[in-house]
Write a protein that holds these residues in place. Structure first.
Motif, PDB file in Angstrom:
ATOM      1  N   SER A  44      30.165  31.137  43.448  1.00  0.00           N
ATOM      2  CA  SER A  44      30.517  32.733  43.626  1.00  0.00           C
ATOM      3  C   SER A  44      31.896  32.960  44.062  1.00  0.00           C
ATOM      4  O   SER A  44      32.437  33.622  43.433  1.00  0.00           O
ATOM      5  CB  SER A  44      29.438  33.433  44.375  1.00  0.00           C
ATOM      6  N   ALA A  45      32.420  32.169  44.635  1.00  0.00           N
ATOM      7  CA  ALA A  45      33.943  32.256  45.251  1.00  0.00           C
ATOM      8  C   ALA A  45      34.620  32.037  44.025  1.00  0.00           C
ATOM      9  O   ALA A  45      35.703  32.712  43.672  1.00  0.00           O
ATOM     10  CB  ALA A  45      34.401  31.220  46.220  1.00  0.00           C
ATOM     11  N   LEU A  46      34.385  30.882  43.224  1.00  0.00           N
ATOM     12  CA  LEU A  46      35.277  30.633  41.934  1.00  0.00           C
ATOM     13  C   LEU A  46      35.176  31.945  41.018  1.00  0.00           C
ATOM     14  O   LEU A  46      36.482  32.196  40.332  1.00  0.00           O
ATOM     15  CB  LEU A  46      34.746  29.248  41.261  1.00  0.00           C
ATOM     16  N   GLU A  47      34.107  32.580  40.910  1.00  0.00           N
ATOM     17  CA  GLU A  47      33.982  33.494  39.997  1.00  0.00           C
ATOM     18  C   GLU A  47      34.991  34.716  40.631  1.00  0.00           C
ATOM     19  O   GLU A  47      35.630  35.342  39.739  1.00  0.00           O
ATOM     20  CB  GLU A  47      32.437  34.204  39.944  1.00  0.00           C
ATOM     21  N   THR A  48      34.709  35.020  42.138  1.00  0.00           N
ATOM     22  CA  THR A  48      35.696  36.116  42.464  1.00  0.00           C
ATOM     23  C   THR A  48      37.072  35.803  42.294  1.00  0.00           C
ATOM     24  O   THR A  48      37.884  36.777  42.222  1.00  0.00           O
ATOM     25  CB  THR A  48      35.345  36.028  44.075  1.00  0.00           C
ATOM     26  N   LEU A  49      37.656  34.508  42.471  1.00  0.00           N
ATOM     27  CA  LEU A  49      38.963  34.242  42.159  1.00  0.00           C
ATOM     28  C   LEU A  49      39.510  34.762  40.889  1.00  0.00           C
ATOM     29  O   LEU A  49      40.816  34.797  40.881  1.00  0.00           O
ATOM     30  CB  LEU A  49      39.104  32.663  42.357  1.00  0.00           C
ATOM     31  N   ALA A  50      38.675  34.798  39.911  1.00  0.00           N
ATOM     32  CA  ALA A  50      39.362  35.031  38.601  1.00  0.00           C
ATOM     33  C   ALA A  50      39.274  36.686  38.433  1.00  0.00           C
ATOM     34  O   ALA A  50      39.728  37.194  37.248  1.00  0.00           O
ATOM     35  CB  ALA A  50      38.235  34.534  37.440  1.00  0.00           C
ATOM     36  N   THR A  51      38.983  37.507  39.364  1.00  0.00           N
ATOM     37  CA  THR A  51      38.907  38.987  39.396  1.00  0.00           C
ATOM     38  C   THR A  51      40.159  39.332  39.851  1.00  0.00           C
ATOM     39  O   THR A  51      40.959  38.599  40.417  1.00  0.00           O
ATOM     40  CB  THR A  51      37.712  39.531  40.287  1.00  0.00           C
ATOM     41  N   PRO A  52      40.523  40.737  39.693  1.00  0.00           N
ATOM     42  CA  PRO A  52      41.582  41.307  40.344  1.00  0.00           C
ATOM     43  C   PRO A  52      41.728  41.109  41.756  1.00  0.00           C
ATOM     44  O   PRO A  52      42.786  40.901  42.322  1.00  0.00           O
ATOM     45  CB  PRO A  52      41.702  42.777  39.854  1.00  0.00           C
ATOM     46  N   GLU A  53      40.655  41.315  42.270  1.00  0.00           N
ATOM     47  CA  GLU A  53      40.670  41.177  43.816  1.00  0.00           C
ATOM     48  C   GLU A  53      40.976  39.688  44.206  1.00  0.00           C
ATOM     49  O   GLU A  53      41.627  39.495  45.339  1.00  0.00           O
ATOM     50  CB  GLU A  53      39.362  41.573  44.368  1.00  0.00           C
ATOM     51  N   GLY A  54      40.339  38.974  43.404  1.00  0.00           N
ATOM     52  CA  GLY A  54      40.552  37.295  44.005  1.00  0.00           C
ATOM     53  C   GLY A  54      42.002  36.910  43.569  1.00  0.00           C
ATOM     54  O   GLY A  54      42.481  36.380  44.480  1.00  0.00           O
TER      55      GLY A  54
END
Length: 476
Positions: free
Chosen positions: A41-51
């Motif tokens: 889930s952290a890797l998914e977050t990294l791809a978002t604007p927030e990440g």
């Protein structure tokens, strides 16, 4: 950096209590915290604007069985954001795990229970507001108590504190150790305990700054079952655990005033009353307290009880910061490096003169702990047989920047006293003494009574030395 000056931290952890604690601590430095339950889930977050706006990651991980698995987890995060600071948090504080985490690519390594000061320092470093690279405040890995004859340091103020500590070791009286963070207060406490009649039992450690204020009383004095909501069973406190031994109260200045009153009562009466108990138990505990504050100032500000201060301050020791004893840096570095080399996964390394000169010229705001951490990190990553200046790139950079920023020192008009000859050997004592007297005569403009008083000798002795050393009274 996120808006309003906030920085953004992602915590990879599935423990709600741990999440809340980290979030509260990080908020003290204006960090906003987001969460991920696992690495996927952290890797998914990294791809978002927030990440993409992240300033650091804190990975709370139950370490895998092998270094290869750990490296794989960190590598997965590193592939997405290679330059992002990655902090590891684990319950395993072993040197082997620290080596594994750092070689896998972690920027820093913190150990549970999480000490707020350590996390804040690590976040400062991640934000570029504190020391970087090998200066990041790794949690101490080398838990190896020292005897007095193993404590390294030759500076007069440090040796004086050590002498007082050695004399106080065999007594039962409380000891208060003051000094900046990282100077070695705990090392000195361990040496006192090891030289005391209580050495047959292990010293009990209690960090007053590492536990939430509302839990300190229970942790220190214990509680009975049902004493408060959540007290599902009886708990023995650290004070009772230390019966017959020594209780080391680190960062005692962080203790709430209400708990200070109970601590004072325990020291005076020799009895401990757990929360919710109708009884008190007699205990035989020797207290050594440490603080990076000046407790006398805390008393003046009414943040620390005056009566408790005087109870703890029966013997007071003040450890000078490392920047005030630069001559101790080289022997300390050799000593610490030898101890580091005996740890699992590491080996004995030498250290070159250019590296020692670099270390000796640095101010060490984190004191001995920072020096140890710098050596530890360099030893982990070193591929040769000896550490060189190149193994401390951040220290070299910071030292160069400090030299540029630092104004040229104002020198006294009098010449200094040279201790060494051009060939590197010490000058003769009478030559040094003659220079000191000439310097004093010039400084006090020939007022011989003042010269004698400042040198700590009588006027007749001064005049005798003038004749013996062939010094003219008008020397400047």
């Amino acid at each position: 950096m996120t808006r309003n000056g906030q920085r953004l931290l992602m915590v990879i952890d599935d423990d709600p209590a741990q999440r809340r604690l980290i979030s509260v601590i990080a908020a003290r430095r204006s960090w906003r915290t987001i969460f991920a339950d696992d690495v996927d889930s952290a890797l998914e977050t990294l791809a978002t604007p927030e990440g993409l706006a992240l300033d650091a990651i804190l990975l709370d991980h139950r370490f895998p069985d092998t270094e290869t698995e750990l490296a794989g987890l960190i590598a997965a995060l590193r592939r997405n954001r290679p330059a992002l600071p990655l902090l590891m948090l684990t319950a395993d504080g072993s040197v082997a795990q620290a080596v594994a985490a750092m070689r896998a690519g972690a920027s820093d390594f913190l150990v549970k229970p999480l000490v707020p000061e350590r996390l804040l320092s690590a976040l400062d470093a991640a934000a570029g507001a504190g020391d970087t690279g090998e200066l990041r405040p790794l949690a101490e890995k080398l838990s190896m108590p020292l005897a007095f004859d193993e404590v390294v340091g030759s500076a007069p103020q440090f040796r004086a504190a050590l002498a007082i500590a050695a004399k106080a070791a065999r007594a039962r009286v409380p000891v208060l150790v003051e000094g900046e963070s990282g100077v070695g207060k705990e090392v000195l406490a361990e040496a006192i305990h090891a030289a005391s009649p209580r050495a047959r039992r292990q010293m009990v450690h209690f960090n007053c700054g590492a536990i939430p204020a509302n839990q300190i009383e229970s942790a220190l004095f214990g509680h009975e079952k049902g004493a408060f909501p959540g007290a599902f069973e009886r708990r023995i406190g650290r004070f009772e655990e230390a019966d017959g031994s020594t209780l080391f109260l680190d960062e005692v200045g962080e203790m709430p005033l209400a708990v200070q009153a109970k601590l004072l009562d325990a020291i005076v009466s020799g009895e401990v009353r757990p929360i919710g108990a109708s009884y008190a138990r007699s205990v035989d505990v020797r207290v050594i307290a440490a603080t990076n504050r000046t407790l006398a100032d805390e008393v003046e500000a009414e943040r620390f009880r005056e009566d408790l201060y005087y109870r703890l301050n029966v013997v007071q020791l003040t450890i000078p910061p490392l920047r005030e004893r630069p001559g101790d840096v080289a022997p300390l570095a050799r000593h610490l490096l030898a101890r580091i080399g005996r740890q699992p996964g590491l080996r004995q390394l030498g250290i070159t003169d250019d590296a020692l000169a670099l270390l000796a010229g640095y101010d060490w705001p984190g004191n001995v702990r920072q020096l140890q951490n710098a050596l530890f990190r360099a030893a982990v990553l070193c591929e040769g047989d000896a550490l060189t200046r190149a193994d401390f790139p951040q220290i070299a950079q910071l030292s160069d920047e400090e030299t540029i920023r630092r104004p040229a020192p104002v020198r006294p008009t009098e010449a200094g006293v040279t201790l060494f000859r051009p060939d590197g050997n010490l000058r003769a004592l009478d030559e040094i003494e003659a220079d000191v007297i000439r310097l004093a005569i010039g400084h006090y403009r020939g007022r011989m009574s003042e010269v004698a008083r400042r040198l700590g000798i009588g006027r007749s002795t001064l005049y005798r030395k003038l004749g013996e050393l062939g010094i003219d009274q008008s020397a400047a």
